[in-house]
Structure formats: C-alpha cells, structure tokens
Design an enzyme around this catalytic site. Structure first.
Site, PDB file in Angstrom:
ATOM      1  N   ASP A  35      16.334   7.543  -4.705  1.00  0.00           N
ATOM      2  CA  ASP A  35      15.131   7.104  -5.408  1.00  0.00           C
ATOM      3  C   ASP A  35      14.029   8.138  -5.238  1.00  0.00           C
ATOM      4  OD1 ASP A  35      16.392   4.784  -5.943  1.00  0.00           O
ATOM      5  OD2 ASP A  35      15.367   3.615  -4.405  1.00  0.00           O
ATOM      6  N   LYS A  55      13.343   4.872 -10.753  1.00  0.00           N
ATOM      7  CA  LYS A  55      12.034   5.028 -10.117  1.00  0.00           C
ATOM      8  C   LYS A  55      11.641   3.644  -9.647  1.00  0.00           C
ATOM      9  CE  LYS A  55       7.402   6.780 -10.699  1.00  0.00           C
ATOM     10  NZ  LYS A  55       6.278   6.915 -11.603  1.00  0.00           N
ATOM     11  N   MET A 160       3.562  -2.926  -3.934  1.00  0.00           N
ATOM     12  CA  MET A 160       3.309  -2.619  -5.346  1.00  0.00           C
ATOM     13  C   MET A 160       2.058  -3.324  -5.869  1.00  0.00           C
ATOM     14  SD  MET A 160       7.271  -3.146  -6.504  1.00  0.00           S
ATOM     15  CE  MET A 160       7.962  -3.981  -5.078  1.00  0.00           C
TER      16      MET A 160
HETATM   17  N1  SAH Z   1      12.634  -0.696   0.053  1.00  0.00           N
HETATM   18  C1  SAH Z   1      11.264  -0.305   0.302  1.00  0.00           C
HETATM   19  C2  SAH Z   1      10.283  -0.941  -0.656  1.00  0.00           C
HETATM   20  C3  SAH Z   1      10.502  -0.566  -2.117  1.00  0.00           C
HETATM   21  S1  SAH Z   1       9.248  -1.197  -3.175  1.00  0.00           S
HETATM   22  C4  SAH Z   1      10.905  -0.617   1.758  1.00  0.00           C
HETATM   23  O1  SAH Z   1      11.689  -1.246   2.468  1.00  0.00           O
HETATM   24  O2  SAH Z   1       9.840  -0.194   2.205  1.00  0.00           O
HETATM   25  C5  SAH Z   1       8.090   0.123  -3.163  1.00  0.00           C
HETATM   26  C6  SAH Z   1       6.798  -0.278  -2.508  1.00  0.00           C
HETATM   27  O3  SAH Z   1       6.908  -0.109  -1.094  1.00  0.00           O
HETATM   28  C7  SAH Z   1       5.609   0.549  -2.877  1.00  0.00           C
HETATM   29  O4  SAH Z   1       5.039   0.150  -4.096  1.00  0.00           O
HETATM   30  C8  SAH Z   1       4.674   0.298  -1.727  1.00  0.00           C
HETATM   31  O5  SAH Z   1       4.073  -0.962  -1.838  1.00  0.00           O
HETATM   32  C9  SAH Z   1       5.641   0.250  -0.565  1.00  0.00           C
HETATM   33  N2  SAH Z   1       5.776   1.549   0.141  1.00  0.00           N
HETATM   34  C10 SAH Z   1       6.917   2.217   0.342  1.00  0.00           C
HETATM   35  N3  SAH Z   1       6.695   3.341   1.050  1.00  0.00           N
HETATM   36  C11 SAH Z   1       5.372   3.367   1.321  1.00  0.00           C
HETATM   37  C12 SAH Z   1       4.524   4.273   2.035  1.00  0.00           C
HETATM   38  N4  SAH Z   1       5.004   5.375   2.598  1.00  0.00           N
HETATM   39  N5  SAH Z   1       3.187   3.985   2.119  1.00  0.00           N
HETATM   40  C13 SAH Z   1       2.696   2.867   1.541  1.00  0.00           C
HETATM   41  N6  SAH Z   1       3.455   1.979   0.858  1.00  0.00           N
HETATM   42  C14 SAH Z   1       4.777   2.218   0.750  1.00  0.00           C
END
Ligand code: SAH
Length: 234
Positions: A35, A55, A160
C-alpha cells in the site's frame, strides 16, 4: 514449489517498529505488493520486486478483487508473496477480505501482525490512551463517514478523519462537551509529523491544512498531552 502469501503489517511509521518476523518475510518474499501507507524505509528492506497497489485508507475505491486475484495467481505460480500493509493488516486494511479470498482459493497464508497506528502512533509520542481515574476504555473507529454514530468509550481514536471534521464535530458534541480536549496527530513517524492540540469546539478549523494520514483523539486523557509533549526533553 508451493507458493505462499504472507499478509504483513508494516507498522505505522519507519522500519524501527517492524517485527522481526516482518523483516524476515521481507527478506525472503519474491514479490511485495504494498500500500501507499507503507514507509519508504520499510520498502527499502524488501529484497523482492516491489509492486504498489491501491491507496487504502483514503476512501477511494480500491480494486480489491484485482489485488486478491493477483495474490492468488502469484501463489499458484509458486511464488512467495508478501502483501504489505500500513499498521496492522487487520485494522481498516481490508485484511479480512484478503484472508477470506485466499482461504477460499486454497492458498497457503500466514498473517504477520504490525504495530497499528491508533495505538502505536500515540505510544511512540509518549501519549497514553488510558489513564487511571481519567480513561479506562478506548475505542477505535473510522471517521470516514461522519453520518454514522460514534462508539462509546472514554478515549476515542478516529482514523481517516481529515475530510470529515465538520460532521465529526457534530457527532462528538452528542457525546462530549465542546471543551473536551482533542488532538490531531498527522504523519506520525513520517517526515512532516505534526501534532495539534485543542478542544472539540475547535473543529473543523484545527485541522486546516494538516497533511494526511492523521488520527483524531478525543477524551479527558488528551488534556495531559500538552504537558507530555512540552516536556519531551532536549
Ligand atoms: N491498517 C492501518 C490503518 C489503515 S487506515 C493501521 O493499522 O494503522 C489509514 C488511516 O490510519 C489513516 O487515514 C490514518 O488515520 C491512520 N494512520 C496510519 N498511519 C498513520 C501515521 N503514521 N500517522 C497518523 N495516522 C496514521
């Protein structure tokens, strides 16, 4: 040779939060479907061919069937494939869909957990989700559709959230006072990392111009964040 798919969590930020198992898989996988939310420092550890797909996490439609079909086809050719996702693959990452599709196709599969952003990104900044006397529960939800009700918990972490801050404010005011502390954490562990502290009443303005990906955290425990971040040392 029998192919296999590893569904791998890359963690929320740079390579330091990878598990040893994820690292091992990245070193043996011949193909890595990843991703956009995977940190470049993690991708740099992969030895096989890198294939960017989808994405996820931004609300656009991902050609999920195309991804699973590709995983199945590669495994049937006998390839060792890593499907690399930001954070943990089972948290808002369509991991469930991919597991079901691969199981139904009879493909050998292993899931490698990753440090999920709604917990790890806070933790890495020194920020608690629970705190004795202030917060004894937390809930993680997507803020993508602000017409949906929010879960009940002392601390709420919304993923998100950025495009929906106005609607989320309305939902939050059904549950919290406008003075409840709130934090927006953007790009934690990535270049451009930004933290903004405020209150529920400061939405949506507080999020203006903030880069994605970002997390929104609400609850009394967030009232401690200013002191923690201010005292984070030299
Ligand atoms: N599978 C991922 C989440 C995917 S959805 C997990 O376990 O973290 C994607 C969302 O994750 C983004 O829109 C944001 O809200 C959050 N996110 C992921 N990485 C991030 C980061 N480094 N800093 C802030 N928010 C993050």
């Amino acid at each position: 040779m029998r192919g296999k798919v590893y569904l791998v969590g890359a963690g929320f930020g740079g390579p330091e939060h990878l598990t040893l198992k994820a690292l091992r898989v990245l070193e043996v996988a011949e193909v890595v479907l990843h991703d956009r939310l995977v940190h470049p420092g993690v991708l740099a550890l992969a030895k096989g061919e890198l294939v960017p797909v989808g994405k996820e996490g931004y609300g656009e439609k991902t050609p999920q069937e195309a991804i699973t079909e590709r995983l199945v086809a590669l495994a049937r050719e006998g390839r060792v494939v890593a499907r690399l996702k930001g954070g943990d693959p089972m948290v808002f990452g369509r991991g469930g869909e991919e597991v079901l599709a691969l199981k139904r196709a009879g493909i050998a599969l292993e899931v490698v957990p990753g440090v999920t952003s709604p917990v790890g990104a806070l933790s890495a900044l020194g920020l608690p989700l629970t705190y004795r006397g202030l917060a004894r529960s937390f809930a993680v939800a997507t803020g993508h559709d602000p017409t949906l009700p929010l879960p009940h918990a002392d601390t709420l972490v919304l993923l998100m959230p950025l495009h929906a801050l106005g609607g989320l404010k309305e939902r939050l005011l059904e549950r919290f006072s406008p003075k409840t502390p709130l934090a927006l954490l953007a790009r934690v562990g990535w270049p451009g990392e930004t933290v903004r502290l405020g209150q529920v009443g400061d939405l949506p303005g507080l999020g203006e111009g903030l880069p994605s990906p970002a997390l929104l955290v609400v609850g009394e425990v967030v009232g401690l964040y200013g002191e923690i971040l201010g005292n984070s040392g030299p």
